[in-house]
Scaffold this motif. Structure first.
Motif, mmCIF file in Angstrom:
data_model
loop_
_atom_site.group_PDB
_atom_site.id
_atom_site.type_symbol
_atom_site.label_atom_id
_atom_site.label_comp_id
_atom_site.label_asym_id
_atom_site.label_seq_id
_atom_site.Cartn_x
_atom_site.Cartn_y
_atom_site.Cartn_z
ATOM 1 N N ILE B 338 0.886 -1.110 0.284
ATOM 2 C CA ILE B 338 0.187 0.056 -0.325
ATOM 3 C C ILE B 338 0.946 1.731 -0.191
ATOM 4 N N ALA B 339 0.872 2.048 -0.979
ATOM 5 C CA ALA B 339 1.388 3.274 -0.770
ATOM 6 C C ALA B 339 2.680 3.166 -0.858
ATOM 7 N N ALA B 340 2.894 2.034 -1.726
ATOM 8 C CA ALA B 340 4.558 1.966 -2.110
ATOM 9 C C ALA B 340 4.799 1.317 -2.787
ATOM 10 N N ASP B 341 6.315 1.057 -3.284
ATOM 11 C CA ASP B 341 6.625 0.961 -4.557
ATOM 12 C C ASP B 341 7.815 -0.821 -4.498
ATOM 13 N N PRO B 342 7.743 -1.357 -3.708
ATOM 14 C CA PRO B 342 8.333 -1.909 -3.573
ATOM 15 C C PRO B 342 9.307 -2.901 -4.882
ATOM 16 N N ALA B 343 8.895 -2.759 -5.760
ATOM 17 C CA ALA B 343 8.952 -3.191 -7.068
ATOM 18 C C ALA B 343 10.136 -2.633 -7.868
ATOM 19 N N ALA B 344 10.411 -1.349 -7.608
ATOM 20 C CA ALA B 344 11.691 -0.318 -7.731
ATOM 21 C C ALA B 344 11.963 -0.147 -7.118
ATOM 22 N N ASN B 345 11.758 -0.049 -5.313
ATOM 23 C CA ASN B 345 12.877 -0.450 -4.646
ATOM 24 C C ASN B 345 13.577 -0.905 -3.584
ATOM 25 N N MET B 346 13.383 -2.412 -3.749
ATOM 26 C CA MET B 346 13.882 -3.459 -3.254
ATOM 27 C C MET B 346 14.474 -4.182 -3.961
ATOM 28 N N PRO B 347 15.525 -4.374 -2.969
ATOM 29 C CA PRO B 347 16.434 -5.448 -3.736
ATOM 30 C C PRO B 347 15.969 -6.456 -4.069
ATOM 31 N N ARG B 348 16.972 -7.217 -5.231
ATOM 32 C CA ARG B 348 16.455 -7.790 -6.429
ATOM 33 C C ARG B 348 15.776 -9.198 -6.076
ATOM 34 N N ALA B 349 16.327 -9.709 -4.857
ATOM 35 C CA ALA B 349 15.547 -10.656 -4.830
ATOM 36 C C ALA B 349 14.068 -10.652 -4.033
ATOM 37 N N ALA B 350 14.646 -9.892 -3.557
ATOM 38 C CA ALA B 350 12.865 -9.304 -2.622
ATOM 39 C C ALA B 350 11.490 -9.415 -3.659
ATOM 40 N N VAL B 351 12.748 -8.428 -5.186
ATOM 41 C CA VAL B 351 11.593 -8.628 -5.782
ATOM 42 C C VAL B 351 11.294 -9.390 -6.807
ATOM 43 N N GLU B 352 12.240 -10.620 -7.150
ATOM 44 C CA GLU B 352 12.075 -11.518 -7.917
ATOM 45 C C GLU B 352 10.476 -12.245 -7.082
ATOM 46 N N TRP B 353 11.491 -12.489 -5.180
ATOM 47 C CA TRP B 353 10.649 -13.376 -5.171
ATOM 48 C C TRP B 353 8.848 -12.744 -5.004
#
Ligand code: SF4
Ligand SMILES: [Zn+2]
Lengths: 568, 429
Positions: B338-353
């Protein structure tokens, strides 16, 4: 609801342990009721719900404490239940824990002791989240630029107009003054040294600020008196400042049937000595003063051994604490209004200073003859978290318990304090006064702290059979009983039974709306607008706490007009 | 014209904007910087709630979206509720309640920005002040690893290096400004002294300054990590000679080698400076209410971020219960963003999961996270279409104004909708 057969202690109505039934209806105590709901209290002690008139329960300071003390939040963990939100913390519990834990002890009301006007939105956000309790917050005025300027100009009407506006802006209940002038001086890292030491850049003295605010307070006929944290608090030798300040207020007339000044956490201002080495108790001197004069009341600010978190608008004091204890330190200076600080602490039995502080609090309570002048508090969580009030009750009621404790603390207590020689043991009525009746009277809460018809239906039933228990001997039992009420009833609703929270209704928030002549307000606002243009970082239009932040407001009316009527 | 509008973009929370509304739309924003103005003017919205079916997002009703979101959360064993930086406290409170009910982990974007600052504060406390205090008094301003000229454009003039106040009536000319950064930023152009340090040497430089402040000059080498001792002596003198000093730090400090230890060190430097003068310190929070979620979590759970409710009671162990770690370890099995964009701001491994587990997104705007979401719920824009509380970077609580009407549900309503669906689901079982 009928509470049947309890032994009622309602000192405000002259009832000192009489067997009687209590009728509750529509959130009030009534003469009789048709309701069938019965609580069997046969032989058990019944008192009005507890009222805490000085506790730090909501706002930026306590939340800073939570954030800087994850170690504390790991204690006191309770999972959520069908009724309760989850709980954490010991000295800085989360909002839910505050409500439930007070209720478990039979308390139904607690007042936050200090909120800067500009930070009050935050304070109310937290107050709203505290379940069960009725609450309110005292608003800080002691280092406020507008206050100091009005005092300097000797314009009492303008000062009163500002105080009324400040209470409204903060949705606050009363006038709190902390180390007057010191919060401003701290803006450049300094402090005021005494009552007559001028505040840098403002050319007023703490004495003038205190007197000005006390006069404005009475002009406004506020339900509560000024609520004062002395200058030099926490420093050896400060009892002279305390006595001098009290004398300063002697000639001010109360506008209501109450004190002219309430002194916050007296223990921290009853110190003798020239430094920590010859530090000793001056509680007997303070108590003697209290016994001879009638314009002041106080709360204890008792310390207990163990973990605590100090938090106060006395920021220079917190800085000194941090240096002395080599502790982590949080500070927050608040533009144009205040300063504040937070420092964790551990009071140790074998530390001479801590042991003497512990004794001073008890001495103050025991040597002051009239219990209506002394509230039982720990300045939660400065002296100890409020959950330890029952320990203080047991100490006040039993000389044997005190003797036992004295044998386990630093021996200097026997030389530097009078505690070992004090024989007084308080009775149930005195405890009832110090934990609810006097607190309500001192705050000016007419419907609380007693059980007469019309009073709020806030009732505590304790697992004590007054005719069978000798508190002098059975102090462990007394402590246990006051720790966990058999029943706590808030606004006519059973909220806690044997330590279990069974309902968590939303409590009310008290604030004072004081009326002043329009012309005074206009004069005051002209100056204030200028401050908002030039100095505040927030616009005037965004400053005042909005109605949205108080879901159940309880507005108490006051004001200068009413005073005129009374005078005629 | 609506006066005293509060900007819902950055942690400065400027509250002096004027907004013109025409025909129910924001027509003009006056007084904001370009970042704030463009946020308030708005841009392309997610038009309707959507659920992914056979790889495609298909429009549905709000209720269908709530039901699907509730199913996902109910089926999950380790749900993560993440984001919260760009919405109001009233939504945070609902979100925390939802987190409790699903036994999830509630975490904010602080864990990928000022998380180390919070850990530093846990070690040392924070000697802070409100921004107005800084404006009225500070004659020495330090920007360390932050670039307000780009990220908080009105900070300098409203609160810090260029502000005028009671004891700082001459503004910039009565102040000394020190900038410490690895790059010559735009903020550095405004500096009286710019210290260009080598990446990853913040800790050493702060240690050197602490030694100088403590008067241990002779123990220092002539050069410290490429910086001349003489330059540091000059900085230390400026700090000690301040009448009121303020240190602002940003991600340059929290995200370089040393992380929370850098913050711990900086907080210690400031605490020690108070033996000589008045000094305060503040984190430059990015999103307008990332400070708010920390406050709300603290008063509701006792902890300011990374709160795990799976045990029924709050549990906090950053590194274990923080969002990026939970995702990186492939532990979270569903996420509400909510109200955030982890796909753009999180480490790669996190986004992949994140791409592999069911994701519920609540946001007014499409962003990279939308691409991997299974349920997309468009929300009203807090601070423009919804009122509510936000906390400025200094902890000042303000009430965001509602400027225009909307047919979108607010974050709070959406979370309540999901909660209601969830409770019905539980009753059925
Ligand atoms: S500085 Fe930040 S809060 Fe102020 S107008 Fe710009 S984006 Fe908005
Ligand atoms: Zn206090």
């Amino acid at each position: 609801m009928i509470i049947k057969g309890g032994v009622v202690y309602d000192p405000a109505n002259g009832i000192y342990g009489e067997e009687m039934d209590l009728c509750l209806e529509g959130g009030r105590i009534v003469e009789e009721t048709g309701e069938k709901d019965v609580i069997d209290a046969r032989g058990l002690m019944v008192m009005p719900g507890g009222v805490d008139a000085h506790s730090h329960i909501a706002g930026p300071k306590i939340n800073s404490g939570r954030i800087m003390r994850p170690d504390d939040s790991r204690m006191g963990v309770e999972p959520r239940t069908g009724v309760c939100r989850p709980c954490t913390g010991y000295t800085v519990p989360n909002c839910y824990a505050i409500g439930y834990r007070y209720a478990r002890m039979g308390y139904t009301t607690a007042f936050e002791a200090a909120t800067p006007i500009i930070e009050s939105r935050h304070t109310h956000e937290e107050l709203e989240e505290i379940p069960i309790l009725d609450k309110g917050a005292l608003t800080l005025f002691g280092s406020n630029w507008t206050v100091m300027e009005c005092v300097k100009e000797n314009d009492l009407a303008k000062l009163a107009a500002y105080v009324a506006w400040g209470l409204k802006s903060s949705r606050g209940y009363g006038v709190k003054i902390v180390n007057p002038g010191g919060g401003e001086a701290w803006g450049f890292g300094a402090n005021v040294k005494g009552l007559h030491d001028p505040v840098p850049n403002f050319d007023v003295t703490p004495a003038e600020i205190i007197k000005g605010l006390a006069r404005a307070n009475e002009m406004l006929r506020l339900p509560h008196s000024i609520h004062l944290h002395f200058n030099n608090l926490g420093k050896p030798g400060n009892y002279t400042t305390a006595l001098e300040t009290l004398d300063l207020l002697k000639d001010i007339k109360a506008s209501r049937m109450r004190q002219v000044v309430h002194i916050a956490h007296m223990q921290f201002s009853a110190y003798g000595g020239t430094g920590w080495r010859d530090f000793d108790s001056k509680a007997p001197e303070i108590a003697d003063y209290m016994n001879k004069n009638n314009h002041a009341t106080m709360d204890l600010g008792q310390i207990l051994f163990g973990s605590a978190t100090t938090m106060t608008a006395d920021a220079p004091l917190e800085y000194a604490n941090a240096r002395l204890l080599h502790q982590k330190w949080s500070n927050c200076d608040i533009e144009l209004e205040e300063s504040s600080g937070v420092v964790p602490i551990f009071y140790a039995r074998m530390m001479p200073v801590n042991a003497i502080q512990w004794a001073i609090g008890l001495e103050l309570a025991l040597l002051t003859k009239d219990p209506w002048k002394v509230l039982l508090t720990t300045d939660n969580p400065n002296g100890s978290p409020f959950v330890n009030y029952p320990e203080v009750i047991a100490l006040l009621m039993s000389q044997a318990k005190r003797a036992e404790e004295i044998s386990r603390v630093h021996e200097l207590v026997t030389k530097r304090t009078a505690l070992p020689s004090i024989e007084r043991e308080m009775d149930w009525s005195e405890i009832a006064i110090m934990t609810r009746s006097a607190s309500a009277r001192i705050l000016g809460l007419e419907d609380k702290g007693h059980l007469g018809p019309g009073a709020d239906a806030d009732v505590a039933v304790y697992d004590i059979r007054p005719d069978e228990v000798d508190p002098s001997v059975d102090h462990a039992l007394v402590k246990k009983a006051f720790t966990t009420a058999r029943y706590t009833i808030k606004g006519g609703v059973l909220v806690a039974r044997d330590g279990q929270i069974v309902a968590a209704p939303q409590g009310r928030t008290y604030w004072v709306d004081a009326e002043v002549p329009q012309a005074d307000t206009e004069r005051m606002m002209a100056d204030l607008k200028d401050k908002f243009e030039k100095y505040y970082s927030v616009r005037l239009g965004n400053y005042m706490v909005q109605d949205e932040y108080l879901s159940r407001p309880q507005v108490v009316r006051a004001g200068t007009r009413a005073r005129v009527e009374v005078a005629q | 014209m609506i006066e005293d509008v509060i900007c819902s973009f950055c942690g400065c929370l400027c509250d002096d904007l004027r907004v013109e509304v025409e025909e129910g739309k924001v027509a003009k924003v006056r007084g904001a910087c370009r970042l704030g103005a463009s946020k308030i003017m708005g841009h392309d919205r997610i038009a309707a709630p959507m659920i992914r079916q056979k790889g495609e997002l298909v429009e549905v009703s709000y209720q269908e979206a709530y039901d699907r979101a509730a199913e996902i959360l109910a089926a999950a064993r380790r749900p993560l509720l993440y984001g919260w930086a760009s919405t109001v406290n009233e939504a945070h409170q609902k979100g925390i309640l939802l987190g409790e009910e699903v036994g999830g982990v509630v975490d904010s974007t602080a864990t990928v920005c000022h998380g180390p600052s919070i850990l530093g504060i846990e070690e040392k406390g924070l000697a802070g002040a409100t921004l107005g205090q800084v404006k009225n008094r500070a004659d020495v301003i330090v920007f360390w690893g932050c670039n307000p000229s780009e990220a908080h454009p009105r900070h300098a003039l409203r609160y810090s290096s260029n502000a005028c106040g009671k004891f700082t009536a001459e503004g910039r000319s009565c102040k000394k400004v020190i900038v410490v950064d690895v790059r010559r930023t735009r903020t550095a152009r405004n500096a009286d002294q710019f210290l260009q340090i080598q990446p990853g040497t913040d800790y050493e430089i702060i240690c050197a300054l602490r030694m100088l402040v403590a008067g241990k000059d002779d123990l220092l080498a002539d050069e410290i990590c490429g910086i001349q001792k003489a330059d540091l002596v000059k900085v230390a003198q400026t700090l000690k000679n301040a009448r009121f000093g303020a240190l602002f730090f940003g991600l340059g400090l929290t995200h370089s080698r040393g992380r929370y230890k850098n913050v711990d060190n900086a907080l210690s430097l400031v605490a020690e400076l108070n033996a000589f003068t008045k000094f305060v310190v503040m984190t430059m929070r990015g999103h307008y209410n990332v400070a708010g979620i920390g406050q709300v979590l603290a008063w509701e759970s006792g902890f300011p971020m990374s709160v795990d409710f799976s045990r029924g009671a709050p549990y906090f162990n950053p590194g274990e219960t923080s969002a990026a770690d939970l995702l990186g370890r492939k532990e979270a099995d569903a996420a509400l963003i909510i109200a955030a964009d982890p796909a753009a701001n999180m480490p790669r491994a996190a986004v992949e999961w994140l791409a592999k587990i069911p994701v519920i997104q609540i946001d007014p705007f499409e962003n990279p996270t939308t691409l991997l979401a299974e349920v997309v719920i468009p929300s009203a824009i807090a601070g423009v279409e919804v009122d509510g509380t936000a906390y400025r970077m200094d902890g000042m609580a303000l009430r965001m104004r509602k400027l225009v009407e909307t047919s979108f549900h607010s974050d709070k309503e959406i979370l309540q909708g999901i909660l209601d669906s969830l409770r019905r689901l539980k009753d059925d079982n």
